[in-house]
Design a protein around this motif. Structure first.
Motif, short mmCIF file in Angstrom:
data_model
loop_
_atom_site.label_atom_id
_atom_site.label_comp_id
_atom_site.label_asym_id
_atom_site.label_seq_id
_atom_site.Cartn_x
_atom_site.Cartn_y
_atom_site.Cartn_z
N THR A 1 -2.77 2.69 2.43
CA THR A 1 -2.32 1.80 1.36
C THR A 1 -0.81 1.93 1.24
O THR A 1 -0.25 3.00 1.43
N LYS B 1 2.70 0.71 -1.01
CA LYS B 1 3.41 0.11 -2.15
C LYS B 1 4.76 -0.32 -1.59
O LYS B 1 5.50 0.48 -1.02
N PHE B 2 5.08 -1.61 -1.72
CA PHE B 2 6.33 -2.14 -1.18
C PHE B 2 7.51 -1.86 -2.10
O PHE B 2 7.35 -1.80 -3.33
N ASP C 1 10.82 -3.01 -4.07
CA ASP C 1 11.11 -4.26 -4.79
C ASP C 1 11.88 -5.24 -3.91
O ASP C 1 11.74 -6.45 -4.07
N VAL D 1 6.98 -9.02 4.88
CA VAL D 1 5.54 -8.76 4.74
C VAL D 1 4.77 -9.56 5.78
O VAL D 1 3.83 -9.05 6.40
N ARG E 1 -2.81 -8.26 2.04
CA ARG E 1 -2.18 -8.09 0.73
C ARG E 1 -3.23 -7.84 -0.33
O ARG E 1 -4.33 -8.37 -0.27
N ASP E 2 -2.85 -7.06 -1.33
CA ASP E 2 -3.72 -6.82 -2.47
C ASP E 2 -3.90 -8.11 -3.26
O ASP E 2 -2.97 -8.92 -3.36
N GLY F 1 -4.38 -8.25 -6.47
CA GLY F 1 -3.84 -8.12 -7.82
C GLY F 1 -4.89 -8.00 -8.90
O GLY F 1 -4.62 -8.28 -10.07
N ASN G 1 -3.18 -1.00 -8.36
CA ASN G 1 -3.41 -1.10 -6.93
C ASN G 1 -2.12 -1.03 -6.13
O ASN G 1 -1.04 -1.36 -6.62
N ASP H 1 0.09 -2.51 -2.81
CA ASP H 1 0.43 -3.89 -2.45
C ASP H 1 -0.26 -4.37 -1.17
O ASP H 1 -0.42 -5.58 -0.96
N TYR H 2 -0.65 -3.43 -0.32
CA TYR H 2 -1.16 -3.79 1.00
C TYR H 2 -2.11 -2.69 1.46
O TYR H 2 -1.93 -1.52 1.11
#
Length: 99
Positions: free
Chosen positions: A7, A9-10, A12, A19, A43-44, A46, A51, A53-54
């Motif tokens: 998993t 998290k990107f 900002d 992506v 991609r997640d 949401g 969660n 992001d990916y």
């Protein structure tokens, strides 16, 4: 079978184009590394605020195949060129399952 889950998290500053390039690189990876039995990524949606992001889920025959994959030049290039520049954090887990 060994399952590898990642998993991400990107940052900002990650752009939609970056992506998309990661997505394309991940889609191409099984054609470059025959050790990968199956992979799914995306991609997640949401659905939950905590969660990542990916996510990526890959399947390997065994731990030996997984460790060879980690050292494969195509995997190393993907991480260097597409994942590391975008990632604020990366988490992974591996587990064994019946085929």
């Amino acid at each position: 079978m060994l399952i590898h889950c990642v998993t991400v998290k990107f940052k900002d500053a990650a752009t939609p184009d970056q992506v998309a390039a990661l997505d394309a690189a991940l889609a191409a990876l099984p054609g470059q590394i025959d050790l990968i039995r199956r992979t799914r990524h995306g991609r997640d949606l949401g659905e939950r605020p905590t969660n990542a992001d990916y996510a990526l889920v890959s399947e390997f025959a065994d731990a030996e195949a997984f460790y060879a994959y980690l050292e494969h030049p195509a995997h190393q290039a993907l991480a260097r060129d597409h994942l590391i520049p975008l990632a604020e954090s990366v988490h992974s887990t591996q587990f064994l399952t019946e085929v």
